[in-house]
Design a protein around this motif. Structure first.
Motif, PDB file in Angstrom:
ATOM      1  N   ARG A 590     -24.644 -66.720 -13.060  1.00  0.00           N
ATOM      2  CA  ARG A 590     -23.715 -65.720 -12.525  1.00  0.00           C
ATOM      3  C   ARG A 590     -23.081 -64.928 -13.663  1.00  0.00           C
ATOM      4  O   ARG A 590     -22.691 -65.483 -14.685  1.00  0.00           O
ATOM      5  CB  ARG A 590     -22.621 -66.397 -11.708  1.00  0.00           C
ATOM      6  CG  ARG A 590     -23.092 -66.999 -10.398  1.00  0.00           C
ATOM      7  CD  ARG A 590     -21.944 -67.731  -9.707  1.00  0.00           C
ATOM      8  NE  ARG A 590     -20.856 -66.801  -9.395  1.00  0.00           N
ATOM      9  CZ  ARG A 590     -20.714 -66.180  -8.238  1.00  0.00           C
ATOM     10  NH1 ARG A 590     -21.601 -66.373  -7.276  1.00  0.00           N
ATOM     11  NH2 ARG A 590     -19.703 -65.367  -8.019  1.00  0.00           N
ATOM     12  N   ASN A 591     -22.961 -63.615 -13.450  1.00  0.00           N
ATOM     13  CA  ASN A 591     -22.284 -62.769 -14.442  1.00  0.00           C
ATOM     14  C   ASN A 591     -21.072 -62.061 -13.860  1.00  0.00           C
ATOM     15  O   ASN A 591     -20.411 -61.283 -14.538  1.00  0.00           O
ATOM     16  CB  ASN A 591     -23.257 -61.739 -15.026  1.00  0.00           C
ATOM     17  CG  ASN A 591     -23.664 -60.680 -14.009  1.00  0.00           C
ATOM     18  OD1 ASN A 591     -23.617 -60.915 -12.803  1.00  0.00           O
ATOM     19  ND2 ASN A 591     -24.087 -59.518 -14.492  1.00  0.00           N
ATOM     20  N   GLY A 592     -20.761 -62.315 -12.578  1.00  0.00           N
ATOM     21  CA  GLY A 592     -19.647 -61.641 -11.926  1.00  0.00           C
ATOM     22  C   GLY A 592     -18.406 -62.510 -11.857  1.00  0.00           C
ATOM     23  O   GLY A 592     -18.489 -63.717 -11.601  1.00  0.00           O
ATOM     24  N   HIS A 593     -17.264 -61.924 -12.094  1.00  0.00           N
ATOM     25  CA  HIS A 593     -16.006 -62.663 -11.973  1.00  0.00           C
ATOM     26  C   HIS A 593     -14.873 -61.698 -11.639  1.00  0.00           C
ATOM     27  O   HIS A 593     -14.882 -60.518 -12.010  1.00  0.00           O
ATOM     28  CB  HIS A 593     -15.696 -63.442 -13.263  1.00  0.00           C
ATOM     29  CG  HIS A 593     -15.746 -62.617 -14.513  1.00  0.00           C
ATOM     30  ND1 HIS A 593     -14.630 -62.120 -15.131  1.00  0.00           N
ATOM     31  CD2 HIS A 593     -16.804 -62.190 -15.262  1.00  0.00           C
ATOM     32  CE1 HIS A 593     -14.980 -61.431 -16.212  1.00  0.00           C
ATOM     33  NE2 HIS A 593     -16.294 -61.458 -16.303  1.00  0.00           N
ATOM     34  N   ASP A 594     -13.878 -62.222 -10.932  1.00  0.00           N
ATOM     35  CA  ASP A 594     -12.721 -61.438 -10.497  1.00  0.00           C
ATOM     36  C   ASP A 594     -11.614 -61.556 -11.549  1.00  0.00           C
ATOM     37  O   ASP A 594     -11.056 -62.636 -11.758  1.00  0.00           O
ATOM     38  CB  ASP A 594     -12.244 -61.966  -9.143  1.00  0.00           C
ATOM     39  CG  ASP A 594     -10.941 -61.327  -8.692  1.00  0.00           C
ATOM     40  OD1 ASP A 594     -10.673 -60.185  -9.110  1.00  0.00           O
ATOM     41  OD2 ASP A 594     -10.203 -61.990  -7.930  1.00  0.00           O
ATOM     42  N   THR A 595     -11.303 -60.473 -12.214  1.00  0.00           N
ATOM     43  CA  THR A 595     -10.287 -60.508 -13.277  1.00  0.00           C
ATOM     44  C   THR A 595      -8.877 -60.380 -12.735  1.00  0.00           C
ATOM     45  O   THR A 595      -7.905 -60.638 -13.455  1.00  0.00           O
ATOM     46  CB  THR A 595     -10.544 -59.376 -14.290  1.00  0.00           C
ATOM     47  OG1 THR A 595     -10.437 -58.104 -13.622  1.00  0.00           O
ATOM     48  CG2 THR A 595     -11.913 -59.515 -14.924  1.00  0.00           C
ATOM     49  N   SER A 596      -8.754 -59.986 -11.472  1.00  0.00           N
ATOM     50  CA  SER A 596      -7.416 -59.782 -10.909  1.00  0.00           C
ATOM     51  C   SER A 596      -6.827 -61.057 -10.320  1.00  0.00           C
ATOM     52  O   SER A 596      -5.610 -61.205 -10.214  1.00  0.00           O
ATOM     53  CB  SER A 596      -7.464 -58.706  -9.815  1.00  0.00           C
ATOM     54  OG  SER A 596      -8.193 -59.179  -8.685  1.00  0.00           O
ATOM     55  N   GLY A 597      -7.699 -61.961  -9.929  1.00  0.00           N
ATOM     56  CA  GLY A 597      -7.227 -63.160  -9.268  1.00  0.00           C
ATOM     57  C   GLY A 597      -6.940 -62.945  -7.795  1.00  0.00           C
ATOM     58  O   GLY A 597      -6.647 -63.897  -7.062  1.00  0.00           O
ATOM     59  N   THR A 598      -7.040 -61.722  -7.350  1.00  0.00           N
ATOM     60  CA  THR A 598      -6.761 -61.387  -5.945  1.00  0.00           C
ATOM     61  C   THR A 598      -7.972 -60.808  -5.243  1.00  0.00           C
ATOM     62  O   THR A 598      -7.896 -60.395  -4.081  1.00  0.00           O
ATOM     63  CB  THR A 598      -5.601 -60.379  -5.856  1.00  0.00           C
ATOM     64  OG1 THR A 598      -5.963 -59.174  -6.549  1.00  0.00           O
ATOM     65  CG2 THR A 598      -4.334 -60.969  -6.462  1.00  0.00           C
ATOM     66  N   ASN A 653     -28.098 -64.318  -7.588  1.00  0.00           N
ATOM     67  CA  ASN A 653     -27.726 -64.668  -6.219  1.00  0.00           C
ATOM     68  C   ASN A 653     -26.215 -64.880  -6.207  1.00  0.00           C
ATOM     69  O   ASN A 653     -25.728 -65.994  -6.410  1.00  0.00           O
ATOM     70  CB  ASN A 653     -28.451 -65.933  -5.756  1.00  0.00           C
ATOM     71  CG  ASN A 653     -28.120 -66.278  -4.309  1.00  0.00           C
ATOM     72  OD1 ASN A 653     -27.569 -65.452  -3.579  1.00  0.00           O
ATOM     73  ND2 ASN A 653     -28.451 -67.489  -3.896  1.00  0.00           N
ATOM     74  N   GLN A 654     -25.487 -63.796  -6.015  1.00  0.00           N
ATOM     75  CA  GLN A 654     -24.027 -63.897  -6.011  1.00  0.00           C
ATOM     76  C   GLN A 654     -23.424 -62.783  -5.153  1.00  0.00           C
ATOM     77  O   GLN A 654     -23.979 -61.696  -5.043  1.00  0.00           O
ATOM     78  CB  GLN A 654     -23.461 -63.821  -7.437  1.00  0.00           C
ATOM     79  CG  GLN A 654     -23.680 -62.495  -8.129  1.00  0.00           C
ATOM     80  CD  GLN A 654     -23.144 -62.453  -9.562  1.00  0.00           C
ATOM     81  OE1 GLN A 654     -22.774 -63.467 -10.139  1.00  0.00           O
ATOM     82  NE2 GLN A 654     -23.112 -61.266 -10.144  1.00  0.00           N
ATOM     83  N   MET A 655     -22.288 -63.092  -4.555  1.00  0.00           N
ATOM     84  CA  MET A 655     -21.481 -62.103  -3.843  1.00  0.00           C
ATOM     85  C   MET A 655     -20.225 -61.861  -4.667  1.00  0.00           C
ATOM     86  O   MET A 655     -19.599 -62.805  -5.147  1.00  0.00           O
ATOM     87  CB  MET A 655     -21.098 -62.615  -2.448  1.00  0.00           C
ATOM     88  CG  MET A 655     -22.273 -62.843  -1.509  1.00  0.00           C
ATOM     89  SD  MET A 655     -23.177 -61.336  -1.086  1.00  0.00           S
ATOM     90  CE  MET A 655     -21.894 -60.406  -0.236  1.00  0.00           C
ATOM     91  N   CYS A 656     -19.879 -60.606  -4.839  1.00  0.00           N
ATOM     92  CA  CYS A 656     -18.710 -60.244  -5.641  1.00  0.00           C
ATOM     93  C   CYS A 656     -17.671 -59.542  -4.768  1.00  0.00           C
ATOM     94  O   CYS A 656     -17.436 -58.324  -4.886  1.00  0.00           O
ATOM     95  CB  CYS A 656     -19.127 -59.358  -6.811  1.00  0.00           C
ATOM     96  SG  CYS A 656     -20.187 -60.195  -8.003  1.00  0.00           S
ATOM     97  N   GLY A 657     -17.093 -60.305  -3.868  1.00  0.00           N
ATOM     98  CA  GLY A 657     -16.027 -59.776  -3.029  1.00  0.00           C
ATOM     99  C   GLY A 657     -16.419 -58.503  -2.302  1.00  0.00           C
ATOM    100  O   GLY A 657     -17.486 -58.400  -1.704  1.00  0.00           O
ATOM    101  N   TRP A 658     -15.533 -57.514  -2.375  1.00  0.00           N
ATOM    102  CA  TRP A 658     -15.759 -56.255  -1.672  1.00  0.00           C
ATOM    103  C   TRP A 658     -16.930 -55.452  -2.240  1.00  0.00           C
ATOM    104  O   TRP A 658     -17.465 -54.571  -1.568  1.00  0.00           O
ATOM    105  CB  TRP A 658     -14.485 -55.398  -1.710  1.00  0.00           C
ATOM    106  CG  TRP A 658     -14.065 -55.009  -3.109  1.00  0.00           C
ATOM    107  CD1 TRP A 658     -13.265 -55.702  -3.951  1.00  0.00           C
ATOM    108  CD2 TRP A 658     -14.447 -53.828  -3.802  1.00  0.00           C
ATOM    109  NE1 TRP A 658     -13.116 -55.055  -5.151  1.00  0.00           N
ATOM    110  CE2 TRP A 658     -13.830 -53.875  -5.077  1.00  0.00           C
ATOM    111  CE3 TRP A 658     -15.243 -52.724  -3.488  1.00  0.00           C
ATOM    112  CZ2 TRP A 658     -13.990 -52.877  -6.033  1.00  0.00           C
ATOM    113  CZ3 TRP A 658     -15.398 -51.726  -4.440  1.00  0.00           C
ATOM    114  CH2 TRP A 658     -14.778 -51.812  -5.692  1.00  0.00           C
ATOM    115  N   LEU A 659     -17.358 -55.807  -3.479  1.00  0.00           N
ATOM    116  CA  LEU A 659     -18.530 -55.128  -4.048  1.00  0.00           C
ATOM    117  C   LEU A 659     -19.820 -55.539  -3.335  1.00  0.00           C
ATOM    118  O   LEU A 659     -20.810 -54.823  -3.375  1.00  0.00           O
ATOM    119  CB  LEU A 659     -18.665 -55.444  -5.540  1.00  0.00           C
ATOM    120  CG  LEU A 659     -17.703 -54.750  -6.498  1.00  0.00           C
ATOM    121  CD1 LEU A 659     -17.948 -55.249  -7.919  1.00  0.00           C
ATOM    122  CD2 LEU A 659     -17.863 -53.233  -6.437  1.00  0.00           C
ATOM    123  N   GLY A 660     -19.814 -56.708  -2.735  1.00  0.00           N
ATOM    124  CA  GLY A 660     -20.992 -57.187  -2.033  1.00  0.00           C
ATOM    125  C   GLY A 660     -21.963 -57.916  -2.945  1.00  0.00           C
ATOM    126  O   GLY A 660     -21.591 -58.420  -4.015  1.00  0.00           O
TER     127      GLY A 660
END
Length: 688
Positions: A590-598, A653-660
């Motif tokens: 995985r290379n996606g992560h949420d930096t906002s925490g929200t 194979n990853q979902m990144c929140g609202w980005l999809g």
């Protein structure tokens, strides 16, 4: 160039007359007094049409114990406007030092790369010859060998192992693995009783076990062999006395049962992947099948069924639609000539023009016949063959360039010529990039992809979630230039938004112009930067759920969904493809992560090198690839001097929140050294 079968002026006249004269002079010295049998050319009376297919090899079984297996050749080249010429018994003429010619019972024939492979059952051997000269290259000893399949530079040969002998305690069979470079057996795996045809689908080898020596206690299974470990994983229960085993373009298997010749009739079965990605029995088509040939959505079949009670054969012909799993025609032709066939034994269909050939074994002890029918079933011509014509294989022309040693690059393009395949995984841009319209099939969607990214169009194609892929080619082979990167592939990445796709490459080894040869992955930075985090041999299966989140399962014991969102309201599952949809390959960490925490600010980090849609297109070096990075399934380096096809697939194979979902996009590709590619190909041709 007297040893060529193709591209020769007046092949039937000048070449064969010259060779016959030569052989006549040296006949006594060749075989210590044995007679050399000359080939017999016959004019079919039908005009040859030039095309990619330059000929057809036909293997005649010969009656068991008679040592009369022979090889014929149908010249379809059309050179100098000649008619189609049929040449009987070409192998003995091309190999005068082979005392026993081919041997006893020719059971299977296939072309892999530039080599012609022939299984000679009761002579316990596989003969290998040059596909373009018919001269013997090697002999591989395999006891009671039956049928062939190929994958990744290896030949797989089914074998009954023990001598011909009908008994209840008959030995279990095996599949032998042969290195196609060294022509040596490198491994062996035990399967069921008396294994017959075999086929490769998604890294697995499927073997139809007959148990024919153990009548009436037939085997009824298909063995599943993992090609990475070369171990039998399991068996699939299908039906008694299995025989044929062929794969279609959807990844389904079609397996025939001979029945018991009394109460249980011959039948056709299909196997497909379940939700977990495992092959299982899907259903039955109530037709007898003794031989078949699959082209596109059509399975052409011959159904000869012997009945011990009546002591008679029943004969049927027809076509099954493999996507619908039903018979769509109960005949192949209305021509009276098809009714004159005494014992239909073999069938082969031209994959391009859909014309077809039927082989008539007659009474099994005398010469058979080959009959040609046009695509609409119209009878064309017939010729005599050797005894029991059984199996055939088309041979394609070798790619030819201009006779000039340095063909000007201006006559070629550095851009993509055409997209061959577009098989996306589910995703929010699927059915819109490119736009699906009702009635579109795989060819139509591939054409739309060509319109988007072919040439210097600069459009965009989305590959969807993990595994979705696109395959394309240029109007020339791409050379592997030492010390230089060879391909530039564009995506739509930008800072903090990397959606990496893995690149695979392939050579057109069999020369048929299709991307159906071994594929090699271009190894990227994750192989060295993320050791232990990359999942190799990853498999995932998606199941359609109309206008809902798309569920998936993988071979790591995980499951999940490709979520819908409010931005894209269309169906996310590719509407021209069937469900379930299965992919395999390498899964990047995985290379996606949420930096906002929200969940409001997602970042997808770029990898160091080696992936499409990983960095901005303005970073030419970062979007470029070296063919020398190629590795095989065992992650071993592969030396390729050129490639003919390129494939890109989504590797996350990853979902990144609202980005999809993380979905690789492709917007074009270029040969980074066009003139060197053309020059390299010209030099290679001149050295042949």
């Amino acid at each position: 160039m007297k040893d060529k079968i193709y591209h020769q002026p007046n092949l039937a006249k000048s070449w064969f007359l010259a060779l016959l004269c030569f052989l006549a002079l040296g006949m006594q010295s060749c075989r210590d007094g044995d007679t050399v049998i000359s080939s017999e050319p016959e004019d079919t009376g039908s005009k040859a049409e030039k095309g990619d297919i330059m000929g057809l090899y036909l293997l005649n079984q010969g009656n068991m114990g008679s040592n009369k297996a022979t090889l014929d050749f149908l010249d379809l080249s059309g050179d100098n406007g000649e008619n189609i010429i049929y040449h009987r018994n070409i192998y003995s003429e091309r190999n005068p030092n082979e005392i026993k010619e081919l041997g006893d019972v020719g059971n299977d024939i296939k072309i892999y790369g530039s080599k012609l492979w022939m299984v000679i059952n009761c002579s316990n051997k596989v003969e290998v010859a040059d596909a373009y000269t018919c001269k013997k290259v090697a002999k591989i000893d395999i006891p009671n060998c039956r049928y062939l399949a190929f994958d990744g530079g290896f030949a797989y040969v089914s074998a009954y192992v023990a001598p011909v002998n009908m008994r209840q305690d008959a030995e279990v069979g095996a599949v032998y693995k042969v290195d196609t470079l060294t022509m040596k057996v490198v491994d062996k795996v035990t399967v069921g009783y008396q294994p017959d045809e075999l086929a490769v689908v998604h890294g697995k080898l499927y073997v139809a076990n007959s148990g024919g020596y153990r009548n009436p206690n037939y085997d009824r299974t298909v063995s599943v062999i993992d090609l990475m470990t070369f171990k039998e994983e399991r068996k699939i229960d299908v039906a008694i006395n299995l025989h044929r085993c062929r794969a279609d373009k959807y990844g389904q298997l079609w397996v025939s049962s001979r029945g018991d010749y009394k109460d249980v009739p011959s039948r056709l079965y299909w196997l497909n992947s379940n939700a977990a990605g495992q092959m299982e029995k899907g259903g039955e088509v109530e037709v007898p099948v003794s031989n078949m040939c699959i082209v596109g959505d059509s399975l052409y079949y011959i159904g000869v069924q012997w009945n011990e009670t009546s002591k008679k054969n029943s004969i049927e012909y027809g076509i099954v639609n493999v996507s619908q799993h039903k018979v769509i025609a109960h005949s192949l032709s209305s021509a009276p000539e098809i009714q004159s066939i005494e014992m239909p034994y073999g069938i082969i269909v031209n994959p391009q023009k859909k014309d077809f050939y039927l082989m008539d074994a007659k009474n099994y002890v005398s010469s058979g016949e080959l009959l040609h029918f046009k695509a609409d079933g119209t009878f064309d011509w017939r010729v005599w063959t050797g005894d029991i014509p059984a199996e055939a294989s088309f041979v394609y022309r070798k790619p030819q360039l201009s006779s000039e040693p340095s063909q000007p690059a201006e006559e070629y393009s550095k851009y993509i010529e055409a997209v061959d395949e577009y098989v996306p995984a589910p995703g929010q841009f699927i059915n819109t990039l490119p736009q699906y319209e009702e009635g579109d099939d795989a060819k139509a969607m591939a054409r739309k992809c060509t319109e988007a990214i072919g040439g210097d169009k600069g459009g965009l194609v989305s590959l969807g979630a993990y595994g979705g892929y696109i395959t394309f080619h240029f109007d020339h082979p791409i050379a592997n230039v030492n010390g230089e990167k060879d391909l530039y592939i564009k995506g739509n990445a930008f800072k903090d938004n990397s959606e990496p796709g893995i690149v695979m490459v392939s050579q057109d080894v069999n020369g048929n112009g299709l991307p159906d040869d071994p594929w090699y992955e271009l190894s990227g930075s994750a192989d060295v930067d993320s050791v232990g985090k990359v999942v190799y041999c990853y498999e995932i299966t998606y199941t359609k759920d109309d206008m809902q989140d798309i569920p998936w399962t993988d071979n790591q014991g995980r499951s999940g969904v490709v979520n819908r969102n409010t931005f894209h309201a269309q169906e996310y599952f590719p509407l021209w493809l069937s469900s379930p949809l299965r992919f395999e390959g390498t899964l990047l960490p995985r290379n996606g992560h949420d930096t906002s925490g929200t969940g409001t600010h997602w970042i997808c980090d770029a990898f160091r090198y080696g992936y499409v849609d990983n960095v901005s297109n303005s970073d030419i070096d970062g979007c470029s690839f070296d063919i020398s990075w190629a590795v095989d399934k065992s992650r071993k380096s592969v030396a390729l001097d050129h490639i003919d096809f390129v494939r890109v697939y989504s590797a996350q194979n990853q979902m990144c929140g609202w980005l999809g979902e993380t979905s690789t996009e492709v917007s074009g590709a270029e040969d980074l050294h066009l003139q060197k590619s053309i020059n390299a190909k010209s030099r290679k041709r001149d050295n042949k």
